[in-house]
Design an enzyme around this catalytic site. Structure first.
Site, PDB file in Angstrom:
ATOM      1  N   ARG A 106       0.788   4.534 -11.300  1.00 45.35           N
ATOM      2  CA  ARG A 106       1.939   4.859 -12.153  1.00 45.35           C
ATOM      3  C   ARG A 106       1.978   3.972 -13.392  1.00 45.35           C
ATOM      4  NH1 ARG A 106       5.786   4.248  -7.242  1.00 45.35           N
ATOM      5  NH2 ARG A 106       5.093   6.001  -5.977  1.00 45.35           N
TER       6      ARG A 106
ATOM      7  N   HIS B 297      12.383   0.720  -2.781  1.00 40.94           N
ATOM      8  CA  HIS B 297      11.882  -0.407  -1.981  1.00 40.94           C
ATOM      9  C   HIS B 297      13.026  -1.286  -1.475  1.00 40.94           C
ATOM     10  CE1 HIS B 297       7.835  -0.284  -4.351  1.00 40.94           C
ATOM     11  NE2 HIS B 297       7.677   0.302  -3.191  1.00 40.94           N
TER      12      HIS B 297
ATOM     13  N   ILE C 257      -0.547  -6.378  -2.362  1.00 42.91           N
ATOM     14  CA  ILE C 257      -1.108  -7.310  -3.352  1.00 42.91           C
ATOM     15  C   ILE C 257      -0.394  -8.658  -3.278  1.00 42.91           C
ATOM     16  CG2 ILE C 257      -1.458  -7.711  -5.816  1.00 42.91           C
ATOM     17  CD1 ILE C 257      -1.511  -4.610  -6.145  1.00 42.91           C
ATOM     18  N   GLY C 258       0.939  -8.603  -3.232  1.00 41.22           N
ATOM     19  CA  GLY C 258       1.736  -9.838  -3.206  1.00 41.22           C
ATOM     20  C   GLY C 258       1.383 -10.738  -2.034  1.00 41.22           C
ATOM     21  N   GLU C 259       1.067 -10.135  -0.891  1.00 39.85           N
ATOM     22  CA  GLU C 259       0.766 -10.936   0.304  1.00 39.85           C
ATOM     23  C   GLU C 259      -0.685 -11.398   0.366  1.00 39.85           C
ATOM     24  OE1 GLU C 259       2.033  -8.765   3.842  1.00 39.85           O
ATOM     25  OE2 GLU C 259       3.843  -8.149   2.780  1.00 39.85           O
TER      26      GLU C 259
ATOM     27  N   ASN D 202       9.110   7.137   9.376  1.00 38.82           N
ATOM     28  CA  ASN D 202       8.951   7.431   7.948  1.00 38.82           C
ATOM     29  C   ASN D 202       8.249   8.787   7.830  1.00 38.82           C
ATOM     30  OD1 ASN D 202       8.439   7.504   5.241  1.00 38.82           O
ATOM     31  ND2 ASN D 202       7.374   5.525   5.141  1.00 38.82           N
TER      32      ASN D 202
ATOM     33  N   HIS E 294       7.633  -7.076  -5.178  1.00 35.69           N
ATOM     34  CA  HIS E 294       7.030  -6.212  -4.140  1.00 35.69           C
ATOM     35  C   HIS E 294       5.857  -5.516  -4.819  1.00 35.69           C
ATOM     36  CE1 HIS E 294       7.214  -3.219  -0.699  1.00 35.69           C
ATOM     37  NE2 HIS E 294       6.416  -2.623  -1.570  1.00 35.69           N
TER      38      HIS E 294
ATOM     39  N   GLU F 101       9.412  -3.389   6.657  1.00 36.62           N
ATOM     40  CA  GLU F 101      10.456  -2.375   6.498  1.00 36.62           C
ATOM     41  C   GLU F 101      10.879  -1.789   7.847  1.00 36.62           C
ATOM     42  OE1 GLU F 101       7.831  -0.977   3.198  1.00 36.62           O
ATOM     43  OE2 GLU F 101       9.698  -0.168   2.427  1.00 36.62           O
TER      44      GLU F 101
ATOM     45  N   ARG G 186      -8.159  -4.530  -5.330  1.00 38.86           N
ATOM     46  CA  ARG G 186      -9.404  -5.236  -4.956  1.00 38.86           C
ATOM     47  C   ARG G 186     -10.554  -4.811  -5.867  1.00 38.86           C
ATOM     48  NH1 ARG G 186      -8.064  -4.125   1.264  1.00 38.86           N
ATOM     49  NH2 ARG G 186      -7.239  -2.299   0.222  1.00 38.86           N
TER      50      ARG G 186
ATOM     51  N   ARG H 189      13.662   6.413   7.593  1.00 38.26           N
ATOM     52  CA  ARG H 189      13.633   6.027   6.193  1.00 38.26           C
ATOM     53  C   ARG H 189      13.980   7.259   5.353  1.00 38.26           C
ATOM     54  NH1 ARG H 189       8.606   5.576   2.125  1.00 38.26           N
ATOM     55  NH2 ARG H 189       9.794   4.672   0.413  1.00 38.26           N
TER      56      ARG H 189
ATOM     57  N   LYS I 296       5.010   8.726  10.108  1.00 38.89           N
ATOM     58  CA  LYS I 296       4.611   7.385  10.549  1.00 38.89           C
ATOM     59  C   LYS I 296       5.718   6.836  11.420  1.00 38.89           C
ATOM     60  CE  LYS I 296       2.719   5.546   6.471  1.00 38.89           C
ATOM     61  NZ  LYS I 296       2.793   4.528   5.430  1.00 38.89           N
TER      62      LYS I 296
ATOM     63  N   ASN J  61       0.781  -0.556  -3.721  1.00 36.95           N
ATOM     64  CA  ASN J  61       0.355   0.553  -4.558  1.00 36.95           C
ATOM     65  C   ASN J  61       1.497   0.976  -5.461  1.00 36.95           C
ATOM     66  OD1 ASN J  61      -1.724   2.214  -5.245  1.00 36.95           O
ATOM     67  ND2 ASN J  61      -2.084   2.789  -3.113  1.00 36.95           N
TER      68      ASN J  61
HETATM   69  P1  ADP Z   1       1.771   0.909  -0.438  1.00 36.54           P
HETATM   70  O1  ADP Z   1       2.516   0.604   0.840  1.00 36.54           O
HETATM   71  O2  ADP Z   1       2.634   0.881  -1.665  1.00 36.54           O
HETATM   72  O3  ADP Z   1       0.867   2.094  -0.387  1.00 36.54           O
HETATM   73  P2  ADP Z   1       0.396  -1.627   0.075  1.00 36.54           P
HETATM   74  O4  ADP Z   1       1.568  -2.523   0.205  1.00 36.54           O
HETATM   75  O5  ADP Z   1      -0.413  -1.330   1.278  1.00 36.54           O
HETATM   76  O6  ADP Z   1       0.774  -0.292  -0.689  1.00 36.54           O
HETATM   77  O7  ADP Z   1      -0.574  -2.262  -1.026  1.00 36.54           O
HETATM   78  C1  ADP Z   1      -1.738  -1.661  -1.500  1.00 36.54           C
HETATM   79  C2  ADP Z   1      -2.398  -2.627  -2.493  1.00 36.54           C
HETATM   80  O8  ADP Z   1      -2.533  -3.886  -1.855  1.00 36.54           O
HETATM   81  C3  ADP Z   1      -3.774  -2.201  -2.970  1.00 36.54           C
HETATM   82  O9  ADP Z   1      -3.870  -2.392  -4.366  1.00 36.54           O
HETATM   83  C4  ADP Z   1      -4.712  -3.138  -2.229  1.00 36.54           C
HETATM   84  O10 ADP Z   1      -5.789  -3.527  -3.020  1.00 36.54           O
HETATM   85  C5  ADP Z   1      -3.846  -4.329  -1.932  1.00 36.54           C
HETATM   86  N1  ADP Z   1      -4.203  -4.892  -0.629  1.00 36.54           N
HETATM   87  C6  ADP Z   1      -3.888  -4.437   0.553  1.00 36.54           C
HETATM   88  N2  ADP Z   1      -4.412  -5.185   1.554  1.00 36.54           N
HETATM   89  C7  ADP Z   1      -5.104  -6.133   0.965  1.00 36.54           C
HETATM   90  C8  ADP Z   1      -5.898  -7.201   1.425  1.00 36.54           C
HETATM   91  N3  ADP Z   1      -6.062  -7.443   2.726  1.00 36.54           N
HETATM   92  N4  ADP Z   1      -6.440  -7.988   0.498  1.00 36.54           N
HETATM   93  C9  ADP Z   1      -6.256  -7.753  -0.798  1.00 36.54           C
HETATM   94  N5  ADP Z   1      -5.504  -6.749  -1.295  1.00 36.54           N
HETATM   95  C10 ADP Z   1      -4.951  -5.939  -0.426  1.00 36.54           C
END
Ligand code: ADP
Length: 390
Positions: free
Chosen positions: A236, A177, A327-329, A7, A203, A378, A280, A88, A14, A206
Site C-alpha cells: 500500500r 489494528h 517487521i517491528g518484532e 478471524n 505496528h 491480537e 526481508r 475479529r 483463522k 505487511n
Molecule cells: P501481516 O499480519 O500484516 O500480514 P506480519 O505482521 O506477518 O504481516 O508481517 C509481515 C512482514 O514482516 C513481512 O514484510 C516480513 O518480511 C516481515 N517478517 C515476518 N517475519 C519475519 C522474520 N522472522 N524476520 C524478519 N522479518 C519478518
C-alpha cells in the site's frame, strides 16, 4: 475455560483456541480457499500440524470441520467445552465504542457498516453466522479493529473536507489494528510502570500503522477511513495526493477502482522496489546495492519518522516508542533506521539488545525516550474481551 478467537476473511477462517485465564494456546488453525473444491484445512496442536485438502463450500462447512477436527483430535471432548467465541470485525464505525455481545441487532449494525469496509465486514459476518449456527448457546463477542481509536478527538479524526461528507456518509478517520495497539499499549504501561505514559506504537507488518497513546487511550493513528492511509506498507502507498487517481486513470485508461487497486496492491515496498512486498527481500536487495530497494526502505522510514515527530508534538512529550508485528518484532535494521531518524528526541539505541528478539527494551538506561520490542497478540486480546463480556 476454553475461548475461541476467530478471524474470518472472504475465503478463509483463522482461529486460535485459548485456555483462559492462563492465555495458553491449545490449538490453532486455518481454513483456506473456502468455496473451492481444493480447500485446505490446517490444524496445529501440541507441536503437531495436520493438513487436509477437500471441498469446502462455505464458512458453515469450514466451522463444522474445525469443531469436528478439535473433537476428533481430542482437544475438546464436546462443543460444550468452548465457553465463548470472539470474532475479529474490521469496521465498527462510530456505533461500537466497545466490543459487543453479538445478537441479531449487533449483526444488523455490523452489516450497516459494510459501505465503509466492503471487503471485510461481510466476510466477518459470514464467520459470525456460521459459528452461531454450530454453537447456538455459546456467547459470541465482536471485537473491532476500530474501537480502540474511538477515543480520538475531532481534530484528529476529521478530514478537512466538506463536513456533510462526515455527517451523511461517515467519512472520517477510523484507524485500524486497534486490537494490536491496545494489547501492546497495555503491556507497555506495565513495562514502563506508568499508566499515564505517552507512547507511540509502530505496528509494522505487511499492513502497518502507527498509534499515539496517551494514558492508555489512542489519541491519533495513521490509518484512516480505510487501511490505505498512513505510512507506506508492503503493497500500500500510504498517504498520497488524491489527484493521482485522476491523472493515472486518464493516462492509463483505468477506472478509479483500478487505480485504487494499484495503490492498495501494487505500491509500497512492492511498487517502489519492483522486487517484493516482503521486507526481508527489500533489505537483502538493498544490501546488494539495489537503489530502488533502498528507496522503498528509506521512504518508509522517513514517513514513520514524520509521524513520530508529529505525535511527539501532539502529545506534548514521549516516554517510549514500541515496535511490534512482523517487521517491528524481527527486523533490527528497520528499528535502528527509524530510531536514528528520530534521534533528536534523545534516543540512545542499545545495539546489542536491538539485535535480539522477544520482548525487551532496546535503548540504554540513559536514553531520554525509551524504545521496546513488544510482540503483539491480537488473539489474546480478543480472548480477554470475550472473558470480560461473556
Ligand atoms: P501481516 O499480519 O500484516 O500480514 P506480519 O505482521 O506477518 O504481516 O508481517 C509481515 C512482514 O514482516 C513481512 O514484510 C516480513 O518480511 C516481515 N517478517 C515476518 N517475519 C519475519 C522474520 N522472522 N524476520 C524478519 N522479518 C519478518
Amino acid at each position: 475455560m476454553k475461548i475461541m478467537a476467530v478471524n474470518a476473511g472472504s475465503s478463509s477462517l483463522k482461529f486460535q483456541l485459548l485456555e483462559m485465564p492462563s492465555e495458553d494456546v491449545i490449538a490453532s488453525g486455518l481454513v483456506e480457499r473456502i468455496g473451492y473444491y481444493n480447500a485446505v484445512f490446517t490444524l496445529k496442536m501440541n507441536g503437531e500440524k495436520v493438513s487436509t485438502t477437500q471441498e469446502i463450500l462455505n464458512h458453515k462447512e469450514a466451522v463444522h470441520l474445525v469443531t469436528k477436527g478439535l473433537i476428533d483430535h481430542k482437544i475438546i471432548s464436546s462443543l460444550d467445552d468452548i465457553v465463548g467465541v470472539g470474532h475479529r470485525v474490521v469496521q465498527g464505525g462510530e456505533i461500537f465504542k466497545n466490543s459487543a455481545l453479538i445478537n441479531d441487532k449487533v449483526i444488523e449494525q455490523i452489516k450497516s457498516l459494510s459501505d465503509l469496509a466492503p471487503l471485510h465486514n461481510p466476510a466477518n459476518i459470514t464467520g459470525i453466522e456460521a459459528f452461531r449456527k454450530d454453537l447456538p448457546d455459546v456467547p459470541q463477542i465482536a471485537v473491532f479493529d476500530t474501537t480502540f481509536h474511538q477515543t480520538m478527538s475531532e481534530d484528529a479524526f476529521l478530514y478537512a473536507a466538506p463536513y456533510e461528507w462526515y455527517q451523511n456518509y461517515g467519512v472520517r478517520k477510523y484507524g485500524f489494528h486497534g486490537t494490536s495497539h491496545q494489547f501492546v499499549s497495555e503491556r507497555a504501561a506495565v513495562l514502563l510502570d506508568n499508566k499515564k505514559a505517552k507512547i507511540i506504537i509502530c505496528h509494522l507488518g505487511n499492513g502497518a500503522s502507527l498509534c499515539a497513546v496517551d494514558s492508555g487511550k489512542s489519541v491519533d493513528t495513521s490509518m484512516g477511513l480505510t487501511p490505505l492511509e498512513g505510512i507506506p506498507m508492503g503493497t500500500r502507498s500510504g498517504n498520497i495526493d488524491p489527484t493521482v487517481l485522476m491523472l493515472i486513470s486518464d493516462k492509463e485508461n483505468k477506472s478509479y477502482a483500478e487505480v485504487l487497486d494499484d495503490l492498495n496492491k501494487r505500491s509500497g515496498f512492492l511498487g517502489v522496489s519492483g522486487i517484493s512486498n516482503d521486507s526481508r527481500d527489500i533489505l537483502r536487495e538493498m544490501e546488494n546495492g539495489n537503489h530502488r530497494a533502498r528507496l522503498a526502505h528509506e521512504i518508509q522510514v522517513k514517513r514513520i519518522a514524520d509521524y513520530i515527530g508529529s505525535y511527539y508534538v501532539y502529545m506534548g512529550g514521549l516516554d517510549a516508542i514500541i515496535f511490534t508485528a512482523g517487521i517491528g518484532e524481527n527486523e533490527g535494521r528497520v528499528r535502528e533506521a527509524i530510531l536514528n531518524a528520530v534521534k533528536v528526541l534523545g534516543i540512545e539505541i542499545d545495539q546489542e539488545e536491538n539485535q535480539k528478539r522477544g520482548e525487551r527494551m532496546i535503548t540504554t538506561k540513559n536514553s531520554k525516550v525509551k524504545a521496546f520490542i513488544i510482540p503483539t497478540n491480537e488473539e489474546v486480546m480478543i480472548a480477554r474481551e470475550v472473558m470480560r463480556l461473556k
